[in-house]
Design an enzyme around this catalytic site. Structure first.
Site, mmCIF file in Angstrom:
data_model
loop_
_atom_site.group_PDB
_atom_site.id
_atom_site.type_symbol
_atom_site.label_atom_id
_atom_site.label_comp_id
_atom_site.label_asym_id
_atom_site.label_seq_id
_atom_site.Cartn_x
_atom_site.Cartn_y
_atom_site.Cartn_z
ATOM 1 N N PRO A 176 3.818 -2.641 2.525
ATOM 2 C CA PRO A 176 5.022 -1.788 2.710
ATOM 3 C C PRO A 176 4.896 -0.405 1.772
ATOM 4 O O PRO A 176 4.275 0.182 1.152
ATOM 5 C CB PRO A 176 5.258 -2.714 0.954
ATOM 6 C CG PRO A 176 4.458 -3.491 0.876
ATOM 7 C CD PRO A 176 2.958 -3.578 1.747
ATOM 8 N N GLU A 177 5.666 0.662 2.564
ATOM 9 C CA GLU A 177 5.344 1.777 2.501
ATOM 10 C C GLU A 177 7.405 2.547 1.891
ATOM 11 O O GLU A 177 7.943 0.753 1.394
ATOM 12 C CB GLU A 177 5.235 2.437 3.893
ATOM 13 C CG GLU A 177 3.848 2.384 4.472
ATOM 14 C CD GLU A 177 4.035 2.434 5.508
ATOM 15 O OE1 GLU A 177 4.072 4.675 6.195
ATOM 16 O OE2 GLU A 177 3.120 2.449 6.311
#
Ligand SMILES: [Zn+2]
Length: 275
Positions: free
Chosen positions: A2-3
């Site tokens: 996840p960014e």
């Protein structure tokens, strides 16, 4: 992993469910994910702390308690969600932390690969101190970006994903931003002209904003706290599209490895030509 857009979506989803609640107790079964303090002190210290709010810094989730802050990094496969006690069962065998709330619900941290990290600290800066600026902050100007790039000889892809250079950008959004700005991932930062820097600055902010609007990229493990998928994966231009036509020129997208990370580009649109 996840960014920024995925983590921001998780924070927005959890905020109304957690703010104003109190954490009554905590349980864990995988001590290696807990960075600080040690397990017994963690359990004793967090009990009774109210949730004042949630925020994000880079890829870190900040659950602001009183007096401490619970900081969680999802890493590869982490998921955070809230369920009513009666809905808790053993179906999710990857839950390694659970937090009992005062309203008959639990905050659960599921993490199949166990790379996620949990911190309980008085001062968040002890965890977040080395992070670069937030690319979507009002205060993060084109001039600051230009200044930070000055004298950097590193190649663009590893530089953009370096969390001390810029917080929150990872593999997906770096590849997409470089495609949007038509820059080659291997190009050394110091070779960029003024126009290149301007395009890259706006491209980074554009792909991150779109990522938030589309509630993240569910290309592998990432899900929103309600268990549903984001939709970024439906609109990706290069990431994960090796062999498929470039949306701009039709040439097949290529996948190369840069600093150990799969990197996707259009070799026609992102050709590296020194002016
Ligand atoms: Zn192209």
């Amino acid at each position: 992993m996840p960014e920024l857009p995925e983590v921001e979506t998780v924070v927005r989803g959890l905020r109304p469910l957690l703010t104003g609640r109190t954490i009554l107790s905590a349980r864990y079964d995988w001590p290696a994910c807990l960075v600080t303090p040690d397990g017994p002190r963690f359990v004793a210290r967090i009990a009774g702390q109210p949730v004042r709010g949630l925020s994000r810094r880079g890829k870190y989730i900040l659950i602001v308690l009183d007096p401490d802050t619970l900081i969680i990094h999802l890493k590869m496969t982490g998921r955070l969600y809230v369920v009513p006690d009666e809905a808790v069962h053993d179906a999710d065998r990857w839950v390694h932390f659970s937090f009992q709330l005062d309203n008959g619900h639990q905050l659960r941290f599921s993490d199949a690969r166990k790379f996620g990290r949990v911190y309980l600290v008085e001062d968040p800066q002890t965890v977040l101190g080395s992070l670069g600026p937030e690319p979507l902050d009002e205060s993060f100007s084109l001039e600051e970006f230009r200044e930070r790039l000055r004298g950097r000889s590193g190649r663009l892809k590893p530089l953009l994903t370096d969390q001390t250079f810029l917080a929150g950008v990872g593999n997906i959004y770096a590849d997409e931003a470089l495609w949007v700005s038509q820059l080659h991932p291997l190009r050394p930062a110091h070779t960029l002209g003024d126009d290149d820097v301007t395009r890259l600055y706006h491209a980074i902010r554009h792909v991150l904003r779109e990522g938030i609007i589309r509630e993240g990229a569910s290309v592998n493990w990432y899900r929103k706290p309600d268990g549903t998928k984001g939709t970024v994966q439906e609109t990706l231009n290069v990431y994960g599209r090796a062999g498929q036509p470039c949306p701009r020129c039709g040439h097949p997208i290529e996948r190369i490895v840069v600093a150990g990370r799969g990197t996707h580009l259009c070799p026609v649109c992102q050709v590296w030509q020194l002016a």
